[in-house]
Enzyme design. Sequence first.
Site, PDB file in Angstrom:
ATOM      1  N   GLY A  31       0.825  -1.220   0.000  1.00 13.37           N
ATOM      2  CA  GLY A  31       0.000   0.000   0.000  1.00 13.37           C
ATOM      3  C   GLY A  31       0.848   1.254   0.000  1.00 13.37           C
ATOM      4  CB  CYS A  32       3.749   2.245   2.047  1.00 14.60           C
ATOM      5  SG  CYS A  32       2.868   2.034   3.613  1.00 14.60           S
TER       6      CYS A  32
END
Length: 157
Positions: free
Chosen positions: A44-45
Amino acid sequence: MSVSPGQPVPDFTAAATGDTTITLSELQGQQVVIYFYPKASTPGCTTEGGDFRDHKAAFDAANTVIIGVSRDGLRAQENFKAKQGFNFALISDKDEAVCQLFDVIKLKKMYGKEHLGVERSTFLIDTDGKLAREWRGVKVKGHVEEVLAAAQALHAG
């Protein structure tokens, strides 16, 4: 303590990638997007950072600086930035000073266990150093476009 929209963001200085330090007050006159992410090099990051990277020219055109922040050490941040080709600074906030300023350390659950971690959050600061917008508990998909639209609207006055 947490900053509310319309209030000045307290000044801070933090270690960042590229052997630099970032002092918020030195960025006055530009809009600033500070986004907090849980952990460097996680899916996600990586997606979120890539979205900011891919929209950087549009943020630049809106007089907006992008800064990413996590509790990872500088080496992890440098590796993450290099591997993903990020074109903006990443702050290493191991002591959580910047995280505390924006109140993004939250109780999270992972695999049934509770732990304190960084809640994915983004803050838009205006040219006078006041908090213009905040997004908390962010879902990555479409988020950067929403932040960009807010930065462009703020820049347009």
